[in-house]
Design a protein around this motif. Structure first.
Motif, PDB file in Angstrom:
ATOM      1  N   ALA A   1       3.779   6.510  -1.159  1.00  0.00           N
ATOM      2  CA  ALA A   1       3.358   5.475  -2.096  1.00  0.00           C
ATOM      3  C   ALA A   1       2.900   4.252  -1.311  1.00  0.00           C
ATOM      4  CB  ALA A   1       4.509   5.127  -3.029  1.00  0.00           C
ATOM      5  N   PRO A   2       2.037   3.443  -1.902  1.00  0.00           N
ATOM      6  CA  PRO A   2       1.614   2.211  -1.209  1.00  0.00           C
ATOM      7  C   PRO A   2       2.821   1.354  -0.827  1.00  0.00           C
ATOM      8  CG  PRO A   2       0.292   2.578  -3.174  1.00  0.00           C
ATOM      9  CD  PRO A   2       1.407   3.590  -3.203  1.00  0.00           C
ATOM     10  N   ARG A   3       2.757   0.779   0.361  1.00  0.00           N
ATOM     11  CA  ARG A   3       3.851  -0.048   0.858  1.00  0.00           C
ATOM     12  C   ARG A   3       3.927  -1.366   0.097  1.00  0.00           C
ATOM     13  NH1 ARG A   3       7.599   2.003   3.738  1.00  0.00           N
ATOM     14  NH2 ARG A   3       7.980   0.028   4.755  1.00  0.00           N
ATOM     15  N   VAL A   4       5.137  -1.842  -0.094  1.00  0.00           N
ATOM     16  CA  VAL A   4       5.358  -3.179  -0.638  1.00  0.00           C
ATOM     17  C   VAL A   4       5.873  -4.049   0.502  1.00  0.00           C
ATOM     18  CG1 VAL A   4       5.764  -2.390  -3.004  1.00  0.00           C
ATOM     19  CG2 VAL A   4       7.693  -2.571  -1.435  1.00  0.00           C
ATOM     20  N   ASP A   5       6.073  -5.318   0.249  1.00  0.00           N
ATOM     21  CA  ASP A   5       6.582  -6.223   1.265  1.00  0.00           C
ATOM     22  C   ASP A   5       7.886  -5.679   1.846  1.00  0.00           C
ATOM     23  OD1 ASP A   5       8.491  -8.767   1.862  1.00  0.00           O
ATOM     24  OD2 ASP A   5       6.380  -9.231   2.312  1.00  0.00           O
ATOM     25  N   GLU A   6       8.042  -5.776   3.151  1.00  0.00           N
ATOM     26  CA  GLU A   6       9.219  -5.210   3.824  1.00  0.00           C
ATOM     27  C   GLU A   6      10.544  -5.718   3.249  1.00  0.00           C
ATOM     28  OE1 GLU A   6       9.323  -2.637   6.054  1.00  0.00           O
ATOM     29  OE2 GLU A   6       7.194  -2.566   5.572  1.00  0.00           O
TER      30      GLU A   6
END
Length: 146
Positions: free
Chosen positions: A75-80
């Motif tokens: 899935a697309p990465r979100v903020d760490e």
């Protein structure tokens, strides 16, 4: 868009944290084991696509390098900062990322995860009986009480 049709899924989020109490394996040892088990599942079930659910962005490249003929998706990465358990329930992006991973893992042909993980056991429990017969735990059985 990630579809779950014929994809194979691997639950890779925080390998070491999920398995530490049961297996005492390092994250690199767990990844080696996961890759070995995944290669067997790919051969056995004719899998062409793997969905990787992880909070470790380096795992994608490691898995793709180990399985060059298999398409590896995530899935697309979100903020760490949203890959922390405290973000879930407080941030919509964190909620959506977690739910996306859970649904993709739940709908997979074969689920490879860790039975020592609350998330791994949740996904396994949500899968149908026929699906569970193919599932692979890298440490404790999915149905073992923790």
């Amino acid at each position: 868009k990630i579809t779950s049709g014929e994809a194979e899924y691997i639950d890779g989020a925080t390998y070491a944290d999920r398995a530490r109490a049961v297996t005492r394996l390092s994250s690199s040892q767990l990844m080696v084991t996961a890759i070995q088990k995944l290669k067997q599942a790919v051969e056995l079930h004719g899998i062409k696509t793997v969905f990787l659910a992880t909070d470790d962005p380096a795992s994608l490249q490691q898995l793709q390098s180990a399985l060059p003929t298999i398409m590896v998706k995530m899935a697309p990465r979100v903020d760490e900062s949203l890959y922390h358990y405290q973000a879930v329930g407080r941030d919509n992006s964190a909620n959506l990322a977690l739910l996306t991973d859970i649904v993709c893992l739940m709908r997979s042909k074969v689920f490879l995860g860790t039975g020592s993980s609350n998330l791994g056991r949740l996904v396994w429990t949500m899968r149908g009986e026929a699906q569970r017969q193919r599932d692979i735990s890298l440490d404790a059985p999915f149905d073992q009480p923790m």
